[in-house]
Design an enzyme around this catalytic site. Structure first.
Site, PDB file in Angstrom:
ATOM      1  N   HIS A  25       0.863  -1.187   0.000  1.00  0.00           N
ATOM      2  CA  HIS A  25       0.000   0.000   0.000  1.00  0.00           C
ATOM      3  C   HIS A  25       0.904   1.242   0.000  1.00  0.00           C
ATOM      4  O   HIS A  25       2.137   1.117  -0.030  1.00  0.00           O
ATOM      5  CB  HIS A  25      -0.966  -0.022   1.184  1.00  0.00           C
ATOM      6  CG  HIS A  25      -0.296  -0.210   2.513  1.00  0.00           C
ATOM      7  ND1 HIS A  25       0.529   0.736   3.060  1.00  0.00           N
ATOM      8  CD2 HIS A  25      -0.312  -1.250   3.381  1.00  0.00           C
ATOM      9  CE1 HIS A  25       0.978   0.299   4.215  1.00  0.00           C
ATOM     10  NE2 HIS A  25       0.487  -0.919   4.438  1.00  0.00           N
ATOM     11  N   HIS A  28       4.019   1.336   2.180  1.00  0.00           N
ATOM     12  CA  HIS A  28       5.190   0.614   1.662  1.00  0.00           C
ATOM     13  C   HIS A  28       5.852   1.408   0.532  1.00  0.00           C
ATOM     14  O   HIS A  28       7.078   1.454   0.420  1.00  0.00           O
ATOM     15  CB  HIS A  28       4.773  -0.743   1.081  1.00  0.00           C
ATOM     16  CG  HIS A  28       4.194  -1.697   2.075  1.00  0.00           C
ATOM     17  ND1 HIS A  28       2.913  -2.171   1.984  1.00  0.00           N
ATOM     18  CD2 HIS A  28       4.726  -2.266   3.185  1.00  0.00           C
ATOM     19  CE1 HIS A  28       2.676  -3.007   2.980  1.00  0.00           C
ATOM     20  NE2 HIS A  28       3.752  -3.079   3.740  1.00  0.00           N
ATOM     21  N   VAL A 167       2.119   6.735   6.994  1.00  0.00           N
ATOM     22  CA  VAL A 167       1.365   7.359   5.893  1.00  0.00           C
ATOM     23  C   VAL A 167      -0.121   7.142   6.191  1.00  0.00           C
ATOM     24  O   VAL A 167      -0.530   6.056   6.599  1.00  0.00           O
ATOM     25  CB  VAL A 167       1.756   6.736   4.539  1.00  0.00           C
ATOM     26  CG1 VAL A 167       0.969   7.372   3.409  1.00  0.00           C
ATOM     27  CG2 VAL A 167       3.255   6.908   4.302  1.00  0.00           C
TER      28      VAL A 167
END
Ligand code: PAF
Length: 282
Positions: A25, A28, A167
């Site tokens: 995602h 990563h 994130v």
């Protein structure tokens, strides 16, 4: 992989490494981008590690999307994808494990007693195989970062560690492969996690010094605004993971909450500078 890594090092190439369990995602991808900027060679591992799942956890249901992951990795100019089989990593009569004491037993470790032993073991093996100069990890897994940094220090792995910020989705939910298990209703409710952490941060910045009041405030906010079932909420020293009597220094506020089948974790770290009480002269 190990022979290739040795060759690359002999040629003087710098190697950056992003270990994952796949289902890549945006979190990563941010690790891969940073790794790409900072190294000659970028290595990504994709391995759903059975040793870090508890017996009652559904290893078979963990998302596996190697072909989609490979496309994403290519887009990020990853040089090497290491995607071993379970049998290659753990052949029959596999007997060796890495245990990082104490800090593996708290927070998530209380609820997943063999999890960090599995993480430390697989990452120890991956570091020996990939031999990177730098290992890239995400802050969302704060305890995993602490366990791996301790292991690297204690066992003298010759690797630098870089921890990159969590994130988040636009509404603050931390990116995770497990978010896909959320129902539409739970997806909305799960936004309370980050909101409760930010609210706690504001209370600390306004002067709250009592970790228990902070923890209780977060618990109440989650319980009043969602159907989430709390595993833990804690407010501890961010470096040692030890409990605090009074909020000061580098502080980690971490939580784990179940929404249906999805166990979500999140955390924030803040540095609280307080004037130390001075001794009054008689
Ligand atoms: O964070 C993960 O995805 C895993 O725990 C890791 C570090 C790849 C080890 O299996």
């Amino acid at each position: 992989m190990q022979q290739l890594a040795i060759k690359l090092k002999k040629k003087g190439r710098t190697v950056g490494f992003v270990p994952t369990m796949g289902a890549l995602h945006t979190g990563h991808i941010s690790l891969l981008k940073k790794c790409r900027r900072e190294n000659d060679i970028v290595i990504l591992s994709i391995f759903v590690n059975p040793k870090q799942f508890e017996p009652q956890e559904d290893l078979a249901a963990y998302p596996r999307r190697a072909s989609q992951d490979i496309l994403l990795a290519k887009k990020e100019n990853v040089d090497i994808i290491f995607h071993p089989s379970v049998n290659q990593m753990y052949p029959s009569r596999y007997l060796s494990y890495i245990e990082v004491e104490k800090i593996s037993d708290i927070l998530c470790g209380k609820f997943r007693p063999t999890h960090f032993r599995g993480v430390a073991t697989v990452v120890g093996k991956l570091l020996n195989i990939v031999q990177p100069d730098t290992l890239y990890l995400g802050q969302k897994d704060a305890q995993q970062c602490a366990v791996l940094q301790q292991m690297i220090r204690d066992l003298n792995f010759p690797v630098k560690v870089k921890i990159l910020p969590t994130v988040r989705e636009k509404d603050g939910l931390a990116m995770s492969s497990r978010n896909q298990y959320l129902t539409a209703q739970a997806r909305v409710e799960a936004t309370v996690l980050y909101k409760s952490l930010l609210h706690a941060r504001d209370r600390i910045l306004e002067g709250e010094q009592n970790p228990l009041r902070i923890v209780n405030g977060i618990r109440t906010m989650i319980m009043e605004n969602s159907s989430g079932k709390i595993d833990y909420v804690d407010c501890i020293n961010a470096e040692t993971l030890e409990s605090l009597n009074n909020i000061h220094g580098k502080v980690l506020i971490a939580l784990a909450v179940w929404f249906g089948k999805a166990r979500l974790i999140d955390n924030i770290v803040l540095t609280v500078k307080r004037r130390l009480p001075t001794l009054n002269k008689a």
